[in-house]
Scaffold this motif. Structure first.
Motif, PDB file in Angstrom:
ATOM      1  N   LEU A 272       0.868  -1.184   0.000  1.00  0.00           N
ATOM      2  CA  LEU A 272       0.000   0.000   0.000  1.00  0.00           C
ATOM      3  C   LEU A 272       0.903   1.232   0.000  1.00  0.00           C
ATOM      4  O   LEU A 272       1.989   1.202   0.559  1.00  0.00           O
ATOM      5  CB  LEU A 272      -0.914   0.005   1.245  1.00  0.00           C
ATOM      6  CG  LEU A 272      -1.738  -1.267   1.460  1.00  0.00           C
ATOM      7  CD1 LEU A 272      -1.055  -2.227   2.420  1.00  0.00           C
ATOM      8  CD2 LEU A 272      -3.115  -0.939   2.008  1.00  0.00           C
ATOM      9  N   CYS A 294       0.003 -10.539   9.837  1.00  0.00           N
ATOM     10  CA  CYS A 294      -0.254  -9.162  10.247  1.00  0.00           C
ATOM     11  C   CYS A 294       0.697  -8.232   9.500  1.00  0.00           C
ATOM     12  O   CYS A 294       1.845  -8.592   9.242  1.00  0.00           O
ATOM     13  CB  CYS A 294       0.006  -9.065  11.757  1.00  0.00           C
ATOM     14  SG  CYS A 294      -0.081  -7.417  12.450  1.00  0.00           S
ATOM     15  N   ALA A 317      -2.953  -4.298  10.721  1.00  0.00           N
ATOM     16  CA  ALA A 317      -4.151  -5.150  10.645  1.00  0.00           C
ATOM     17  C   ALA A 317      -3.693  -6.594  10.529  1.00  0.00           C
ATOM     18  O   ALA A 317      -2.692  -6.895   9.884  1.00  0.00           O
ATOM     19  CB  ALA A 317      -4.996  -4.767   9.433  1.00  0.00           C
TER      20      ALA A 317
HETATM   21  P1  HAM Z   1      -2.375  -5.678   4.432  1.00  0.00           P
HETATM   22  O1  HAM Z   1      -0.981  -6.211   4.617  1.00  0.00           O
HETATM   23  O2  HAM Z   1      -2.843  -5.462   3.055  1.00  0.00           O
HETATM   24  O3  HAM Z   1      -2.439  -4.350   5.281  1.00  0.00           O
HETATM   25  O4  HAM Z   1      -3.383  -6.659   5.165  1.00  0.00           O
HETATM   26  C1  HAM Z   1      -3.222  -7.018   6.525  1.00  0.00           C
HETATM   27  C2  HAM Z   1      -3.441  -8.506   6.722  1.00  0.00           C
HETATM   28  O5  HAM Z   1      -4.715  -8.886   6.171  1.00  0.00           O
HETATM   29  C3  HAM Z   1      -2.453  -9.401   5.991  1.00  0.00           C
HETATM   30  O6  HAM Z   1      -1.263  -9.551   6.746  1.00  0.00           O
HETATM   31  C4  HAM Z   1      -3.226 -10.700   5.897  1.00  0.00           C
HETATM   32  O7  HAM Z   1      -3.127 -11.431   7.106  1.00  0.00           O
HETATM   33  C5  HAM Z   1      -4.654 -10.228   5.723  1.00  0.00           C
HETATM   34  N1  HAM Z   1      -5.074 -10.317   4.301  1.00  0.00           N
HETATM   35  C6  HAM Z   1      -4.838  -9.429   3.328  1.00  0.00           C
HETATM   36  N2  HAM Z   1      -5.390  -9.850   2.167  1.00  0.00           N
HETATM   37  C7  HAM Z   1      -5.990 -11.031   2.414  1.00  0.00           C
HETATM   38  C8  HAM Z   1      -6.763 -11.956   1.626  1.00  0.00           C
HETATM   39  N3  HAM Z   1      -7.034 -11.752   0.359  1.00  0.00           N
HETATM   40  N4  HAM Z   1      -7.216 -13.082   2.248  1.00  0.00           N
HETATM   41  C9  HAM Z   1      -6.965 -13.310   3.563  1.00  0.00           C
HETATM   42  N5  HAM Z   1      -6.264 -12.457   4.337  1.00  0.00           N
HETATM   43  C10 HAM Z   1      -5.785 -11.339   3.788  1.00  0.00           C
HETATM   44  C11 HAM Z   1      -3.555  -3.551   5.372  1.00  0.00           C
HETATM   45  O8  HAM Z   1      -4.644  -3.888   4.982  1.00  0.00           O
HETATM   46  C12 HAM Z   1      -3.305  -2.266   6.121  1.00  0.00           C
HETATM   47  N6  HAM Z   1      -4.574  -1.518   6.170  1.00  0.00           N
HETATM   48  C13 HAM Z   1      -2.765  -2.522   7.502  1.00  0.00           C
HETATM   49  C14 HAM Z   1      -2.509  -1.255   8.256  1.00  0.00           C
HETATM   50  C15 HAM Z   1      -3.256  -0.732   9.254  1.00  0.00           C
HETATM   51  N7  HAM Z   1      -1.481  -0.436   8.061  1.00  0.00           N
HETATM   52  C16 HAM Z   1      -1.587   0.593   8.896  1.00  0.00           C
HETATM   53  N8  HAM Z   1      -2.676   0.424   9.618  1.00  0.00           N
END
Ligand code: HAM
Length: 419
Positions: A272, A294, A317
């Protein structure tokens, strides 16, 4: 003659690809883990925030970044009344939108929030990767201190430790500010240029639009190019400003003092666009290809980029599906009482009083004979059965049966409540 609709074979509708039904014991496990998360967040002063599951598409384009895979390829976008809306692919952009819209910039700092809920990404489903998945996340607004980085990282690590997660690794990196990254991007492009024609089509586009994103490519050919000694040597030099390096060093010293193990991963850039300075991922070798449970980092300009006041922030997250695949068996509270009865008014009254004392109680609703009702109690693993027939109801008592020992005795209601 056409077949009447009633004769047509009814087609069974299945859930969409990449989604899951959660029920029974698995749902109970989720509930227990969600309750533990809530408890740990509240104990650390984080408040819950619930934002909509869909937002204006522009929020994600401007927030997460138009050159990211998430926005480019993976969003569920639809149009209503000439407005483009998207199911949220992640939680941070919506929380930041709400932070600005609700004037949280005027609250005492830091503002500490947590959320949980479904996210949507149109990805190729595989183990650990769904199209609807669930995140639990925290966001801390208003401080740019190494201590706030340490607090949010520590919260994730302690949460995972309390759940007994196996083989975890905290991967951490410092990607500096946008200004720091300009020199880095230029240097990276110079080193990658000789191999440009060997890169995948996506990386060739990223080379111009967002060179940092190349390092995140999952293509093995691209990864082996980025692993070449001259490129690696370049990647291993910290290109960030003195202030960014000092911030990162202080964060690492807090983690060291708390004996939180980590690995500096110079390749970690995250998928991101909003990150600045500290980025991290917590991975487990027990997860397979999708190994991050995470991910998070600092995003010091996102609030301002989305029209809010200058507000540094950091968060993470976790993916609940991935987390749950790592969590072992969890204790389930057994059924304390099963009431075998043909006197339902009295039985409900008794059940309500026992539930008020925090017992798990079920009343048999079948209208079947007591023998059949006892069989059901055994199937449900009820610790104790209360038999409440006409005579017992009249006398304000029950027959108490312990299923394990088969011991049975007559007990007045009052004695039940004292137990
Ligand atoms: P992200 O790394 O894209 O970060 O997603 C966080 C977690 O969501 C990943 O480590 C994974 O465990 C889970 N995840 C993502 N995509 C999938 C999927 N398609 N299926 C299952 N699990 C999934 C974020 O989303 C940021 N908003 C985190 C953040 C919060 N950064 C700062 N604040």
């Amino acid at each position: 003659m056409a077949t009447p609709p009633s004769k047509l074979r009814k087609v069974v509708i299945q859930r969409p690809k990449g989604t899951q039904d959660l029920f029974g014991d698995e749902s109970a496990r989720w509930e227990a883990v969600e309750a533990l998360c809530r408890l740990q967040f509240k104990n650390a002063g984080y408040q819950e925030i619930r934002t909509p599951a869909f937002e204006h598409t522009e929020l994600f384009e401007r927030g997460v970044g138009e050159a990211t895979d998430i926005v480019n390829k993976e969003m569920y976008t639809f149009e209503k009344s000439e407005r483009r809306l998207s199911l949220r692919p992640e939680g941070t952009a919506g929380v930041v939108r709400s932070f600005i819209e609700q004037g949280m910039g005027r609250w005492p700092k830091p503002v500490k929030l947590y959320y949980m809920g479904p996210m949507f990404r149109y990805e190729r489903p595989q183990a650990g990767r769904q199209r609807q998945f669930h995140q639990v996340g925290v966001e801390l607004f208003g401080l740019d201190t190494p201590a706030s980085d340490a607090e949010v990282i520590l919260m994730a690590m302690r949460l995972f430790e309390s759940l007994g997660l196996p083989n975890l690794s905290l991967q951490i990196n410092n990607i500096g500010t946008a200004a720091c990254r300009e020199t880095f991007k230029a240097g990276l492009k110079v080193r990658v240029q000789p191999y440009l024609s060997q890169l995948c089509a996506d990386c060739q586009t990223r080379y111009d639009s967002n060179p940092l994103r190349m390092l995140d490519c999952k293509n093995t050919a691209c990864q082996s190019i980025y692993g070449l000694p001259d490129i690696q040597q370049f990647l291993q030099t910290d290109f960030t400003s003195e202030a960014c390096q000092a911030h990162f060093a202080q964060l690492l010293s807090i983690l060291d003092a708390l004996k939180v193990p980590y690995q500096r991963n110079f390749m970690l850039v995250r998928g991101l666009d909003y990150y600045t300075k500290t980025v991290f991922e917590i991975t487990s070798t027990n997860l397979g290809a999708q190994n991050a449970v995470c991910g998070g980092g600092r995003y010091n300009t996102l609030v301002e980029d989305l029209g809010g006041p200058e507000t540094p922030a950091i968060g993470w997250a976790l993916g609940l599906e991935r987390l749950m695949s790592l969590v072992g068996a969890l204790p389930v509270k057994p059924l304390d009482y099963y009431i075998v009865t043909d006197q339902h008014a009295a039985a409900f009254d008794l059940a309500e009083q026992l539930r008020a004392q925090h017992h798990r109680v079920e009343v048999d609703l079948s209208g079947k004979g007591f023998g059949k009702q006892l069989e059901r109690a055994a199937k449900l693993n009820a610790t104790q059965v209360l038999i409440l027939g006409e005579a017992e109801a009249k006398n304000g008592e029950v027959q108490l049966k312990i299923l394990a020992t088969k011991a049975q005795s007559v007990v007045p209601y009052s004695q039940l409540f004292e137990r």
